[in-house]
Design a protein around this motif. Structure first.
Motif, mmCIF file in Angstrom:
data_model
loop_
_atom_site.group_PDB
_atom_site.id
_atom_site.type_symbol
_atom_site.label_atom_id
_atom_site.label_comp_id
_atom_site.label_asym_id
_atom_site.label_seq_id
_atom_site.Cartn_x
_atom_site.Cartn_y
_atom_site.Cartn_z
ATOM 1 N N LEU A 95 0.820 -1.209 0.000
ATOM 2 C CA LEU A 95 0.000 0.000 0.000
ATOM 3 C C LEU A 95 0.858 1.265 0.000
ATOM 4 N N VAL A 96 1.923 1.257 0.783
ATOM 5 C CA VAL A 96 2.829 2.405 0.825
ATOM 6 C C VAL A 96 3.550 2.568 -0.512
ATOM 7 N N ALA A 97 3.987 1.446 -1.103
ATOM 8 C CA ALA A 97 4.674 1.500 -2.400
ATOM 9 C C ALA A 97 3.745 2.003 -3.495
ATOM 10 N N MET A 98 2.520 1.512 -3.514
ATOM 11 C CA MET A 98 1.552 1.935 -4.518
ATOM 12 C C MET A 98 1.261 3.431 -4.391
ATOM 13 N N SER A 99 1.131 3.903 -3.169
ATOM 14 C CA SER A 99 0.869 5.326 -2.929
ATOM 15 C C SER A 99 2.044 6.179 -3.388
ATOM 16 N N ASP A 100 3.263 5.689 -3.172
ATOM 17 C CA ASP A 100 4.460 6.424 -3.572
ATOM 18 C C ASP A 100 4.580 6.494 -5.096
ATOM 19 N N ILE A 101 4.274 5.392 -5.764
ATOM 20 C CA ILE A 101 4.323 5.358 -7.230
ATOM 21 C C ILE A 101 3.343 6.359 -7.833
ATOM 22 N N LEU A 102 2.141 6.419 -7.260
ATOM 23 C CA LEU A 102 1.089 7.291 -7.786
ATOM 24 C C LEU A 102 1.153 8.702 -7.221
ATOM 25 N N GLY A 103 1.967 8.889 -6.163
ATOM 26 C CA GLY A 103 2.111 10.210 -5.568
ATOM 27 C C GLY A 103 0.910 10.662 -4.768
ATOM 28 N N ASP A 104 0.054 9.719 -4.359
ATOM 29 C CA ASP A 104 -1.179 10.084 -3.659
ATOM 30 C C ASP A 104 -1.675 8.873 -2.859
ATOM 31 N N PHE A 105 -1.882 9.051 -1.551
ATOM 32 C CA PHE A 105 -2.283 7.925 -0.709
ATOM 33 C C PHE A 105 -3.666 7.411 -1.071
ATOM 34 N N LEU A 107 -5.182 7.581 -3.988
ATOM 35 C CA LEU A 107 -5.073 6.832 -5.255
ATOM 36 C C LEU A 107 -4.453 5.463 -5.014
ATOM 37 N N GLY A 108 -3.492 5.424 -4.097
ATOM 38 C CA GLY A 108 -2.865 4.148 -3.745
ATOM 39 C C GLY A 108 -3.885 3.163 -3.201
ATOM 40 N N ILE A 109 -4.792 3.658 -2.355
ATOM 41 C CA ILE A 109 -5.852 2.796 -1.806
ATOM 42 C C ILE A 109 -6.775 2.313 -2.929
ATOM 43 N N LYS A 110 -7.149 3.228 -3.825
ATOM 44 C CA LYS A 110 -8.066 2.875 -4.925
ATOM 45 C C LYS A 110 -7.474 1.799 -5.825
ATOM 46 N N GLU A 111 -6.197 1.939 -6.156
ATOM 47 C CA GLU A 111 -5.567 0.943 -7.035
ATOM 48 C C GLU A 111 -5.363 -0.382 -6.309
ATOM 49 N N THR A 112 -5.045 -0.305 -5.016
ATOM 50 C CA THR A 112 -4.910 -1.533 -4.228
ATOM 51 C C THR A 112 -6.264 -2.234 -4.105
ATOM 52 N N SER A 113 -7.329 -1.452 -4.040
ATOM 53 C CA SER A 113 -8.687 -2.009 -3.995
ATOM 54 C C SER A 113 -8.977 -2.832 -5.245
ATOM 55 N N VAL A 122 -12.696 1.995 0.747
ATOM 56 C CA VAL A 122 -12.040 2.246 2.026
ATOM 57 C C VAL A 122 -11.421 3.643 1.956
ATOM 58 N N LEU A 123 -11.775 4.487 2.930
ATOM 59 C CA LEU A 123 -11.360 5.887 2.915
ATOM 60 C C LEU A 123 -10.755 6.287 4.255
ATOM 61 N N PRO A 124 -9.559 6.859 4.268
ATOM 62 C CA PRO A 124 -9.031 7.389 5.531
ATOM 63 C C PRO A 124 -9.876 8.582 5.959
ATOM 64 N N SER A 125 -10.092 8.753 7.260
ATOM 65 C CA SER A 125 -10.918 9.870 7.712
ATOM 66 C C SER A 125 -10.236 11.212 7.461
ATOM 67 N N THR A 126 -8.909 11.212 7.448
ATOM 68 C CA THR A 126 -8.148 12.407 7.103
ATOM 69 C C THR A 126 -6.899 11.981 6.338
ATOM 70 N N LEU A 127 -6.396 12.875 5.497
ATOM 71 C CA LEU A 127 -5.152 12.607 4.770
ATOM 72 C C LEU A 127 -3.970 13.311 5.439
ATOM 73 N N ASN A 128 -4.242 14.006 6.542
ATOM 74 C CA ASN A 128 -3.165 14.608 7.325
ATOM 75 C C ASN A 128 -2.564 13.572 8.262
ATOM 76 N N ARG A 129 -1.263 13.634 8.462
ATOM 77 C CA ARG A 129 -0.638 12.786 9.472
ATOM 78 C C ARG A 129 -0.930 13.385 10.842
ATOM 79 N N VAL A 130 -1.499 12.562 11.716
ATOM 80 C CA VAL A 130 -1.928 13.057 13.023
ATOM 81 C C VAL A 130 -1.421 12.166 14.145
ATOM 82 N N SER A 131 -1.345 12.748 15.325
ATOM 83 C CA SER A 131 -1.083 11.988 16.548
ATOM 84 C C SER A 131 -2.255 12.184 17.489
#
Length: 324
Positions: A95-105, A107-113, A122-131
């Motif tokens: 998933l991380v590799a696919m996102s890196d290839i496409l330059g978008d997390f 899009l990486g999820i969509k292609e992995t789907s 499957v959708l992340p609730s936010t695209l920001n990195r959070v703690s």
């Protein structure tokens, strides 16, 4: 022609993926909105080392919506046992590799789907990195999901999201908001109350969207209450305590219904949980009625060597009572 109904399930961890396993067998449109604050294990390492969103909960939901008997699904859950990749999940790396290839997390999820041929989105609730930041009743403040879960000296009073990048505004994913607005039913939970469920709901756009949906009765919002407490997070919590924690964090009630399990697990299995600090979540119906939430109670659990919701009992109930 009959319109296909839309279901959006909000959560994270094993709780959300467990519910998705049952829903995928029905002719409905499924969207899973997933928390992205995990900082432990393979996910945490990848997020820290590569500056990406933690992929673990996303991966679990993708596999849950796929044919779990397929070789690809098994491959995605494979964990390396030795060397520098030890404990890393193949699916996380993919998933991380696919996102890196496409330059978008996203899009990486969509292609992995597509690779997994999943039945839903499957959708992340936010695209920001959070703690996650927790403030406990003893006024201790701790940052980081793993550290929060491991602190057992006091109960959690409040959970906040803080951006990994200083000053960055945390925004909900637009696709997640769109899915919520198109929903016929929205399920929230089960899962870790403070580290999987509430982090999604305190995002401003999600909070306001759910409030609008509730007030205008645009979709039925259903809370699926945990069947067992979680050591450190919800020790001693009854069902009403779970609901109150969510309502207090978002500032108002958004729930039309709560699904409560009223079947007590077998004594031998329950004892093993109690030895580890977990216990049965008591369905205190009178206290929940006072919150103005309609109660659905019944046998919703599956007992093997673990106690959790039976995905088929829950999904069958949801479809028959809210979607048919």
């Amino acid at each position: 022609m009959k319109r296909i109904k839309n279901v959006t399930a909000i959560g994270g961890g094993t709780g959300l993926s467990n519910i998705l396993r049952g829903l995928k067998y029905y002719p409905i449109n499924i969207s899973a909105v997933v928390t992205v604050s995990d900082d432990g294990g393979s996910s945490g390492r990848l997020s820290e080392e590569l500056g990406v969103l933690p992929p673990g909960d996303i991966r679990n939901c993708l596999v849950a919506l796929a044919d779990e008997e397929s070789l690809m699904a098994k491959l995605f859950q494979y964990r390396f046992k030795e060397g520098g990749l030890k404990e890393h999940s193949f699916g996380n790396l993919f998933l991380v590799a696919m996102s890196d290839i496409l330059g978008d997390f996203l899009l990486g999820i969509k292609e992995t789907s597509k690779v997994l041929a999943i039945r839903g989105k499957v959708l992340p609730s936010t695209l920001n990195r959070v703690s996650l930041k927790a403030i406990f009743e003893d006024n201790t403040q701790i940052i980081g999901e793993t550290a929060i879960s491991n602190y057992k000296k006091s109960r959690i009073k409040k959970i906040e999201l803080i951006p990994v990048k200083d000053g960055e505004k945390i925004c909900a994913t637009p696709e997640a908001i769109y899915a919520l607005k198109k929903s016929d039913i929205i399920t929230i939970g089960p899962g870790s109350l403070y580290t999987s469920i509430i982090p999604n709901l305190i995002l401003d756009e999600i909070k306001e969207t759910l409030k609008n949906i509730y007030l205008n009765d645009k979709a039925k919002i259903i809370y699926i209450c945990n069947v067992m407490t979680q050591p450190g997070e919800t020790t001693g919590y009854k069902a009403s305590d779970h609901l109150k924690a969510v309502i207090e964090h978002i500032g108002f009630n958004i729930f039309h219904y709560v699904i409560l399990n009223n079947k007590k697990p077998k004594d031998d299995i329950l004892k093993k949980y109690q030895e580890n600090g977990a216990d049965f979540v008591h369905p205190d119906i009178e206290n929940i009625r006072a919150l103005n939430v309609e109660i659905i109670s019944g046998d919703f659990i599956s007992e093997t060597n673990v106690i959790r919701h039976d995905p088929y009992k829950v999904s069958n109930f949801l479809v028959k009572n809210f979607l048919e």
